[in-house]
Design an enzyme around this catalytic site. Structure first.
Site, PDB file in Angstrom:
ATOM      1  N   ARG A 236       8.619   4.474  -4.444  1.00 52.22           N
ATOM      2  CA  ARG A 236       8.296   5.861  -4.088  1.00 52.22           C
ATOM      3  C   ARG A 236       8.877   6.844  -5.094  1.00 52.22           C
ATOM      4  O   ARG A 236       8.367   7.939  -5.273  1.00 52.22           O
ATOM      5  CB  ARG A 236       8.856   6.200  -2.701  1.00 52.22           C
ATOM      6  CG  ARG A 236       8.223   5.438  -1.547  1.00 52.22           C
ATOM      7  CD  ARG A 236       8.651   6.076  -0.219  1.00 52.22           C
ATOM      8  NE  ARG A 236       8.367   5.239   0.933  1.00 52.22           N
ATOM      9  CZ  ARG A 236       7.212   5.205   1.585  1.00 52.22           C
ATOM     10  NH1 ARG A 236       6.218   5.969   1.200  1.00 52.22           N
ATOM     11  NH2 ARG A 236       7.045   4.433   2.643  1.00 52.22           N
TER      12      ARG A 236
ATOM     13  N   ASP B 271      -7.438   7.151   2.364  1.00 50.42           N
ATOM     14  CA  ASP B 271      -8.016   5.857   1.962  1.00 50.42           C
ATOM     15  C   ASP B 271      -9.181   5.568   2.919  1.00 50.42           C
ATOM     16  O   ASP B 271     -10.311   5.991   2.672  1.00 50.42           O
ATOM     17  CB  ASP B 271      -6.907   4.799   1.994  1.00 50.42           C
ATOM     18  CG  ASP B 271      -7.380   3.436   1.528  1.00 50.42           C
ATOM     19  OD1 ASP B 271      -8.545   3.307   1.132  1.00 50.42           O
ATOM     20  OD2 ASP B 271      -6.578   2.482   1.558  1.00 50.42           O
TER      21      ASP B 271
ATOM     22  N   LYS C 276      -9.315   8.441  -2.147  1.00 55.47           N
ATOM     23  CA  LYS C 276      -9.991   7.260  -2.693  1.00 55.47           C
ATOM     24  C   LYS C 276     -11.470   7.368  -2.389  1.00 55.47           C
ATOM     25  O   LYS C 276     -11.858   7.712  -1.268  1.00 55.47           O
ATOM     26  CB  LYS C 276      -9.428   5.985  -2.057  1.00 55.47           C
ATOM     27  CG  LYS C 276      -8.116   5.551  -2.651  1.00 55.47           C
ATOM     28  CD  LYS C 276      -7.779   4.126  -2.243  1.00 55.47           C
ATOM     29  CE  LYS C 276      -6.312   3.861  -2.491  1.00 55.47           C
ATOM     30  NZ  LYS C 276      -5.871   2.574  -1.962  1.00 55.47           N
TER      31      LYS C 276
HETATM   32  P1  IMP Z   1      -5.848   5.460   5.539  1.00 54.80           P
HETATM   33  O1  IMP Z   1      -5.457   5.560   6.989  1.00 54.80           O
HETATM   34  O2  IMP Z   1      -6.537   4.175   5.226  1.00 54.80           O
HETATM   35  O3  IMP Z   1      -6.594   6.658   5.026  1.00 54.80           O
HETATM   36  O4  IMP Z   1      -4.510   5.335   4.720  1.00 54.80           O
HETATM   37  C1  IMP Z   1      -3.587   6.350   4.663  1.00 54.80           C
HETATM   38  C2  IMP Z   1      -2.187   5.838   4.441  1.00 54.80           C
HETATM   39  O5  IMP Z   1      -2.157   4.507   3.885  1.00 54.80           O
HETATM   40  C3  IMP Z   1      -1.511   6.725   3.429  1.00 54.80           C
HETATM   41  O6  IMP Z   1      -0.848   7.815   4.044  1.00 54.80           O
HETATM   42  C4  IMP Z   1      -0.582   5.756   2.706  1.00 54.80           C
HETATM   43  O7  IMP Z   1       0.647   5.701   3.387  1.00 54.80           O
HETATM   44  C5  IMP Z   1      -1.270   4.415   2.795  1.00 54.80           C
HETATM   45  N1  IMP Z   1      -2.040   4.091   1.579  1.00 54.80           N
HETATM   46  C6  IMP Z   1      -3.375   4.081   1.410  1.00 54.80           C
HETATM   47  N2  IMP Z   1      -3.722   3.723   0.160  1.00 54.80           N
HETATM   48  C7  IMP Z   1      -2.557   3.509  -0.489  1.00 54.80           C
HETATM   49  C8  IMP Z   1      -2.243   3.138  -1.842  1.00 54.80           C
HETATM   50  O8  IMP Z   1      -3.109   2.929  -2.727  1.00 54.80           O
HETATM   51  N3  IMP Z   1      -0.917   3.028  -2.134  1.00 54.80           N
HETATM   52  C9  IMP Z   1       0.067   3.241  -1.223  1.00 54.80           C
HETATM   53  N4  IMP Z   1      -0.177   3.597   0.047  1.00 54.80           N
HETATM   54  C10 IMP Z   1      -1.490   3.735   0.413  1.00 54.80           C
END
Ligand code: IMP
Length: 176
Positions: free
Chosen positions: A167, A106, A134
């Protein structure tokens, strides 16, 4: 945000995910074919659990399984940006070939954190695969074996949660 499972839209079906795991498994097998040592497959819990399990069955190479758990979300849909290690690999990873298996990139903060931590353990290589990426953020993360690029939905199912629930949905869904 409240999620009504009846109002969920299906973004990716189980069939699409299984086909992607097969395709990625082939690419990964091909990539490691000249490497004699085993792959150290790392599952980033909890979200990657189903994708990890689908993918590893499609990789034809010696492999060991490892599990890490870090949290970046503190409930709901907002990332706190702060990452906490809940559980880490106990084995020595020096000169090992790490394949990091993620559910979703994300903002990229979690992946960046994991890669930086693994680098400290002096592995021979670190490669990354993620089921979902994303496209909303300019995270600058290079995913070596990318799954699906998706719009900026909050998605649940197939390992991904909302407040630790959903989940176990056998597909990836989103609420409009
Ligand atoms: P990042 O650190 O922002 O890249 O987010 C990574 C973590 O956030 C992932 O491993 C997920 O656990 C959670 N995450 C990010 N986007 C989503 C989503 O749309 N649904 C559920 N969990 C998300």
């Amino acid at each position: 945000m409240d999620i009504d499972p009846k109002k969920l839209k299906v973004l990716l079906t189980e069939e699409q995910i299984l086909a992607k795991a097969k395709e990625l498994g082939k690419q990964i097998t091909e990539y490691y074919k000249n490497i004699k040592e085993e792959i150290v497959a790392v599952c980033a819990l909890k979200g990657s659990v189903h994708f990890f399990s689908d993918l590893v069955k499609n990789i034809d190479h010696d492999m060991t399984y490892h599990f890490v758990r870090v949290s970046s979300y503190h409930g709901g849909t907002e990332s706190s940006g702060k990452i906490t290690v809940n559980s880490w690999v106990k084995e020595n990873l020096e000169n090992k070939h790490i394949l990091l298996i993620e559910d979703i990139v994300d903002t990229g903060n979690t992946i960046r954190f994991l890669i930086d931590e693994f680098k400290k353990q002096k592995p021979a290589s670190i490669k990354l695969t993620s089921l979902l990426i994303k496209n909303a953020h300019d995270h600058g993360i290079h995913v070596d074996f990318p799954g699906f690029e998706i719009d900026n939905y909050f998605v649940i199912g197939y390992g991904l949660d909302y407040d630790e629930k959903y989940r176990n949905l056998p597909f990836i869904g989103y609420v409009e």
